[in-house]
Design an enzyme around this catalytic site. Structure first.
Site, PDB file in Angstrom:
ATOM      1  N   GLY A  33       0.871  -1.158   0.000  1.00  0.00           N
ATOM      2  CA  GLY A  33       0.000   0.000   0.000  1.00  0.00           C
ATOM      3  C   GLY A  33       0.912   1.213   0.000  1.00  0.00           C
ATOM      4  O   GLY A  33       2.004   1.162   0.568  1.00  0.00           O
ATOM      5  N   TYR A 106      -8.258  -4.200  -8.467  1.00  0.00           N
ATOM      6  CA  TYR A 106      -8.475  -3.985  -7.039  1.00  0.00           C
ATOM      7  C   TYR A 106      -9.777  -4.598  -6.542  1.00  0.00           C
ATOM      8  O   TYR A 106     -10.778  -4.632  -7.258  1.00  0.00           O
ATOM      9  CB  TYR A 106      -8.540  -2.482  -6.729  1.00  0.00           C
ATOM     10  N   TRP A 107      -9.740  -5.042  -5.279  1.00  0.00           N
ATOM     11  CA  TRP A 107     -10.921  -5.413  -4.517  1.00  0.00           C
ATOM     12  C   TRP A 107     -10.785  -4.739  -3.152  1.00  0.00           C
ATOM     13  O   TRP A 107     -10.192  -5.275  -2.228  1.00  0.00           O
ATOM     14  CB  TRP A 107     -11.009  -6.935  -4.335  1.00  0.00           C
ATOM     15  N   ARG A 108     -11.327  -3.517  -3.036  1.00  0.00           N
ATOM     16  CA  ARG A 108     -11.048  -2.727  -1.834  1.00  0.00           C
ATOM     17  C   ARG A 108     -12.233  -1.875  -1.388  1.00  0.00           C
ATOM     18  O   ARG A 108     -12.112  -1.091  -0.448  1.00  0.00           O
ATOM     19  CB  ARG A 108      -9.840  -1.826  -2.089  1.00  0.00           C
ATOM     20  N   ASN A 171      -0.356  10.517  -5.652  1.00  0.00           N
ATOM     21  CA  ASN A 171      -0.949   9.189  -5.842  1.00  0.00           C
ATOM     22  C   ASN A 171      -2.435   9.259  -6.193  1.00  0.00           C
ATOM     23  O   ASN A 171      -3.289   8.713  -5.497  1.00  0.00           O
ATOM     24  CB  ASN A 171      -0.729   8.319  -4.603  1.00  0.00           C
ATOM     25  N   ALA A 262       7.631   2.910  -7.006  1.00  0.00           N
ATOM     26  CA  ALA A 262       8.726   3.832  -7.326  1.00  0.00           C
ATOM     27  C   ALA A 262       8.555   5.154  -6.584  1.00  0.00           C
ATOM     28  O   ALA A 262       9.482   5.653  -5.940  1.00  0.00           O
ATOM     29  CB  ALA A 262       8.781   4.070  -8.830  1.00  0.00           C
ATOM     30  N   GLY A 263       7.365   5.726  -6.666  1.00  0.00           N
ATOM     31  CA  GLY A 263       7.126   6.991  -5.978  1.00  0.00           C
ATOM     32  C   GLY A 263       7.118   6.856  -4.469  1.00  0.00           C
ATOM     33  O   GLY A 263       7.614   7.726  -3.750  1.00  0.00           O
ATOM     34  N   ASP A 264       6.561   5.745  -3.969  1.00  0.00           N
ATOM     35  CA  ASP A 264       6.507   5.525  -2.520  1.00  0.00           C
ATOM     36  C   ASP A 264       7.913   5.404  -1.938  1.00  0.00           C
ATOM     37  O   ASP A 264       8.205   5.946  -0.868  1.00  0.00           O
ATOM     38  CB  ASP A 264       5.728   4.246  -2.210  1.00  0.00           C
TER      39      ASP A 264
END
Length: 311
Positions: A33, A106-108, A171, A262-264
């Protein structure tokens, strides 16, 4: 003496990650995440006497137990994780193409993390007030209800007035938002309320319709954000704020395997220097170097043994 931030909270959603292999039925199970990824890389890069906590909500199911065990195994604190009696973590699957670019399923929609600031009597905000630096993202905002977002923004005002620092990452995920106008309004509010900004040029173009990086930078001048970095992938980041100090060049990666996180990881590298009082040049370079390592390995989190071996 430079200001340091020894207690850091990363706030958001952790999910079960399925990395799909090339062969039928092959999948690797992990936990990730955006803000959790940042917390893990930040913890790996900071001295031991710094405290990094992940703040979210999970269920009381076996997968939630395993997720918490994984987070703790990375040295990231979970003391302020809520356990929802009826909900479970979200799940997503990753597929990557030959160039390392990824796509997600996704399943969120009913994940426990969506209840993070709901019906807890302000306990989560009270816990966050004990940190020096709080980091969250537009995904954190998107999974909250409008009322929860308003509560979060009101809490940020008080936290900053009391001397706390807030970092925010773009994001942008369109499918998580009610509509584009709401996303624009709430993300802009977050930019204006943060002390450290981590916009991605692609996200900003998608969300606000900017023409290019220069246009994004001009918009941020109007927000008055004092510090941060515009993420531009392989081109390397640009500094945001009064200081124009930046490295002369950034290392290019020969072969990109997977751009997930990459950004995280950039944010983790950047904040690892910022938290220790380093200048923005060192923070930019640390962020870029961390991201450059991460995109040469599959998945969001490089296994600890590979990380420690310098892979």
């Amino acid at each position: 003496m430079p200001e340091t931030f020894k207690r850091i909270a990363c706030v958001g959603e952790a999910m079960i990650e399925l990395s799909l292999g090339a062969s039928e039925g092959a999948a690797r199970v992990g936990y990730a995440g955006d803000t959790l990824n940042t917390a893990i890389y930040l913890r790996r890069l900071l001295p031991e006497d710094y405290d990094v906590e992940f703040v979210s909500a999970v269920g009381v199911d076996p997968l939630s137990d395993r997720m918490l065990s994984f987070i703790e195994s990375e040295g990231v604190g979970v003391a302020h994780m809520r356990r929802h009696p009826d909900r479970i973590p979200g799940l997503y699957a990753i597929t990557t193409d030959d160039a390392g670019e990824r796509s997600f399923t996704y399943w969120r929609s009913a994940s426990a993390a969506r209840t993070l600031f709901a019906d807890d009597g302000g306990e989560t905000f009270q816990a966050l007030s004990g940190f020096d630096l709080v980091y969250f993202s537009a995904i954190t905002l998107a999974i909250l209800s409008p009322a929860q977002r308003a509560d979060l923004f009101a809490w940020i005002d008080g936290f900053r007035a009391a001397g706390g620092k807030v970092a925010f990452d773009s994001n942008f995920r369109p499918k998580l938002w009610e509509n584009l106008a709401t996303a624009q309004k709430d993300v802009e509010t977050a930019w204006r309320k943060c002390d450290i900004a981590f916009p991605s040029v692609d996200d900003e173009i998608d969300l606000f319709g900017d023409a290019d990086a220069e246009t994004v930078m001009k918009r941020f001048e109007g927000y008055g954000v004092p510090y941060g970095a515009l993420k531009r992938g392989g081109e390397g980041p640009l500094p945001i704020g009064a200081s124009l100090e930046k490295p002369n060049s950034y290392r290019m990666v020969d072969k990109v395997v997977d751009t997930t996180a990459a950004g995280d990881s950039f944010v983790g590298g950047f904040l690892s220097q910022y938290a220790q009082g380093a200048g923005i040049g060192a923070a930019l370079l640390a962020g870029h170097e961390c991201a450059a390592r991460v995109i040469t390995c599959p998945g969001a989190i490089i296994p600890k043994e590979m990380w420690n071996a310098g892979t």
